[in-house]
Structure formats: structure tokens, C-alpha cells
Design a protein around this motif. Sequence first.
Motif, short mmCIF file in Angstrom:
data_model
loop_
_atom_site.label_atom_id
_atom_site.label_comp_id
_atom_site.label_asym_id
_atom_site.label_seq_id
_atom_site.Cartn_x
_atom_site.Cartn_y
_atom_site.Cartn_z
N GLN A 1 -3.95 -1.74 55.42
CA GLN A 1 -2.81 -2.12 56.25
C GLN A 1 -1.73 -2.83 55.42
O GLN A 1 -0.53 -2.63 55.64
CB GLN A 1 -3.27 -3.04 57.38
N ALA A 2 -2.14 -3.63 54.45
CA ALA A 2 -1.19 -4.30 53.57
C ALA A 2 -0.41 -3.29 52.75
O ALA A 2 0.80 -3.45 52.52
CB ALA A 2 -1.91 -5.29 52.66
N ASP A 3 -1.07 -2.27 52.29
CA ASP A 3 -0.39 -1.21 51.54
C ASP A 3 0.63 -0.50 52.42
O ASP A 3 1.77 -0.26 52.00
CB ASP A 3 -1.44 -0.22 51.02
N GLN A 4 0.23 -0.18 53.64
CA GLN A 4 1.13 0.50 54.56
C GLN A 4 2.34 -0.35 54.92
O GLN A 4 3.43 0.17 55.16
CB GLN A 4 0.35 0.89 55.83
N HIS A 5 2.13 -1.66 54.96
CA HIS A 5 3.19 -2.56 55.40
C HIS A 5 3.66 -3.51 54.29
O HIS A 5 4.08 -4.63 54.56
CB HIS A 5 2.71 -3.37 56.61
N ALA A 6 3.60 -3.01 53.05
CA ALA A 6 4.02 -3.84 51.92
C ALA A 6 5.48 -4.26 52.03
O ALA A 6 5.88 -5.32 51.53
CB ALA A 6 3.79 -3.09 50.61
N HIS B 1 2.07 -8.97 52.84
CA HIS B 1 1.77 -10.23 52.17
C HIS B 1 0.93 -11.13 53.08
O HIS B 1 -0.01 -11.79 52.63
CB HIS B 1 3.09 -10.91 51.80
N TYR B 2 1.31 -11.14 54.34
CA TYR B 2 0.55 -11.93 55.32
C TYR B 2 -0.90 -11.46 55.39
O TYR B 2 -1.84 -12.27 55.37
CB TYR B 2 1.23 -11.78 56.69
N GLY C 1 3.92 -14.43 44.99
CA GLY C 1 5.06 -14.37 45.90
C GLY C 1 5.03 -13.13 46.78
O GLY C 1 4.23 -12.21 46.59
N THR C 2 5.96 -13.10 47.73
CA THR C 2 5.95 -12.07 48.78
C THR C 2 6.73 -10.81 48.44
O THR C 2 6.80 -9.90 49.25
CB THR C 2 6.50 -12.67 50.09
N ALA C 3 7.33 -10.71 47.26
CA ALA C 3 8.10 -9.53 46.89
C ALA C 3 7.26 -8.26 47.07
O ALA C 3 6.05 -8.26 46.82
CB ALA C 3 8.58 -9.63 45.44
#
Length: 460
Positions: free
Chosen positions: A143-148, A168-169, A440-442
Amino acid sequence: MTDKLWGGRFTAKAAKWVDQFGASIGFDQQMAQEDLEGSLAHVAMLGQQGIIPQADADTITAGLHQLQQQLAAGELTFTVANEDIHLNMERLLTDLIGPVAGKLHTARSRNDQVATDFHLWLRHRLPELMQALSDLQSVLVAQADQHADTIMPGYTHLQHAQPITYGHYLLAYFEMFQRDYERFAFNQQHTDILPLGAAALAGTTFPIDREFVAAQLGFSAVYHNSLDAVSDRDFALEFLSNAAILMQHLSRLAEELILWCTYEFNYIEMSDAFSTGSSIMPQKKNADFAELTRGKTGRVYGALMGLLTTMKSLPLAYNKDMQEDKEPVFDAYTTILGSVHIFTGMLDSLTVHEERMHDATIRDFSNATELADYLATKGVPFRKAHAIVGELVLHGLQTGQSLQDMPLADLQAAAPEIDQDVYAELSSEAAVNRRTSLGGTAVANVRQEVSQARALLAAR
């Protein structure tokens, strides 16, 4: 004389209700398979060491194998009259092969027997729990990959703070569950120690071979002090502590998901498969499984506090109080395993409202730090820059303007150092992608962390 296996010096029988109060078979029958495993290893050692005749050891072994088959078929019946799983199994074995079954208990006590069963029970189950955590982490990474690059508000004090990405979250929880995984992995070390051979508390006069039994049962070590072997429940306390921390993590995540699927937030929508409705309000769609997990956190906390309190003043070695050790562990294991499975399915199936998340960052002044940082790069001391931007935020709140909507003249009136290039740095995308520091969130950072997380999971 009573009909108890230990009743030789007793002349009176306890009332039935007293037996029921003292019995543990209602819950420790969950260790039936482990009890048989321990007995098979013990009798193999007794025969090898010549402590009992090999023919008797073979008879007992055959009987234990038959009990294993009956247990697997659901054909064994346990009774309160026989108190616990150990005496129940001994009685069943005696009924099956006769008095020779009594030789099985040579050189052991129920004290080291129950400790061994408990170690085996938890050692068998920790890998299943760790696999469940790995599955949950895999969903988080996917899910993190999909919503990077899915932008959303980041919060402190539940107030909009700075823009981040949903990927990131999610990776923040990946890290939490990674620490949980590592704690349970360490828990295995203290679970993988064999108590059998300590007997009641002082060891035994028989020439036993504890290392042989450990090898038979797959233990990597044995307890080196007989008092500690029968009285140690640190491995159970560690498990419950780890379980409580895991449930804290799940509860935090549950709280956010519950908030985010409300009408006011509308960042996500739960799958129907993980939601329930109302018996009176037709429109309702409740995040009940997230709420239930949040509620079960207290149950696991209670298990930890209960066992800590039980153990806090016990003198060495074994005390009947320690019969209270297994129920909280059994219950906590079932609770956390189910909760992890629920969250794995729930996260994998929820819908993310990407546009809604992004829009929530547009007029919320969460780019205020960007403007302060911009001024700092122009030579304005950060504390002064902070004050300038605070005044601009107040002006924006009073006039209904966001920072990026304010005319350049207004911005320059507050700080002459501001130029036209400031607007490019006030977008949510710029705020996110300028945060390239480690952790960081970048978006580029998130994708790199996803790659590293996948490598970590693949290495297990």
C-alpha cells in the motif's frame, strides 16, 4: 485415602466444588499435544539411561503414540477429578497400558512437566504469530508503494501540521510492527530453554540426560538452575509485554482509521467485509472491527498486569499461584493473532480517497513551515521568520486567504526578502518533496524505504 494419584498421605476427599476450584483442566487441556510430546522425550531418555527397562519404555511409548492418535481424532475425554492435563494423561495412559504407566513419572515432577508444556506451547505458536506480522507488514509495504505520492495532512496534537504522503504514514506502522517482530523473535530465545529434569525444585537422584531430552524436543538450551527452571515465567511475561505493545500499535492505527472513515474526514472507506451496519439507522457503516481491536487492547493489557501481579511476590520455587499463568497467555495469543489477521485484511481492502486527502492540505496553512524555511534561506533568522509567518497566518485567517493565495505585495510587506519564487515552494507537492533528509516524507525517500522494507521481508 483419596483416589488422587498423589493421595497416599491424605485421608479425606475434597468436595466436588473444591476440586473444580483447584482444577486447571478447563484451560490447560490446550497443552495436551505438548504434554504428550514432553512425555515421549522423557520416556525415551528413561529407557536409554536404563532408569526403567527398555521394554517398559517401549510399552509406554506405544501407549503415548496411541493417545496422540486419539487426541488428533478428538476421542479423548478429560475430567476435573484428574485436575490438570498431566494427571489426566497419566490416568488415560494407565487405563490403556496398565500400571506400567506409573513408571513414566520417574525422575520428573508436575512442576517441571507443566513448565515444559508451557514452553513448548508458546514455542510452537510464536512462528505463526511472526508470520502473521510479516503478512501485515507486506500489505503495508504494498500500500505504501501504491500511495508513495498520495499527499495527505500530517498531524501533531490531531491538528494539521505539515503535508506528508499516505505511503510515508503507512511505513511508520511498518516500523512499529518491525520492532514487534523483533521483540517476539527475542522472546523465542527465552522460550527455547528446557525445564524438564529440574523435577520438583532440586533436581533428581536418577542419572537423567537432560541434553538428550532437549535434543528430542528441539530445545537449544536447558535451564542451569533447578529452582529457576520450575519458577521462571519471564518468557510468558515477555510474551504478554510484547503482545501489549503490539496491541498498542494496532489500537493507534485503529483510532486513526476510525476517524478517517468518518464523514468529516472521509480520507478512506472500509470494505463492507470489515464493516457493520446499524439495527435502526439504515445509512450507517461502522468500522466495528477496528473499534473491536481497539477495545481488545485493554484485554491484553489486563493479561500482562494480571500475570505481573501474580508473580510479584512469589517465593521460590513453584507455587499454586502459577496455575494462573496460562489462561492470560492463551487468551492474549488468540486475541493478538486474530487482531493482526483482521488488520491485514482491512488495510488490504480499504479504499483511499486520494483527492480528498490532497485537498485537505490546500487551505490549512500546513505550508507555513515552508515559508519560514524559505525566509531562513534568504538570511532571516529562523525565530524571526517564524514570527513573520505567524503574523501572515493570522492575516490569512482573518481575510480568508491561504499563504499561496496572498498577493506578493502583502507577503513582501511582511518580509521584503520574499520574491516571486516563493509560490513554487508553497504547494503541498513541494513541501513533501523538499523533505529529502533521511527518514523524510519525500516521494523518493518513500520509494527507497519501500525497497528496503521488501528486502527485509524477503530475507526472512
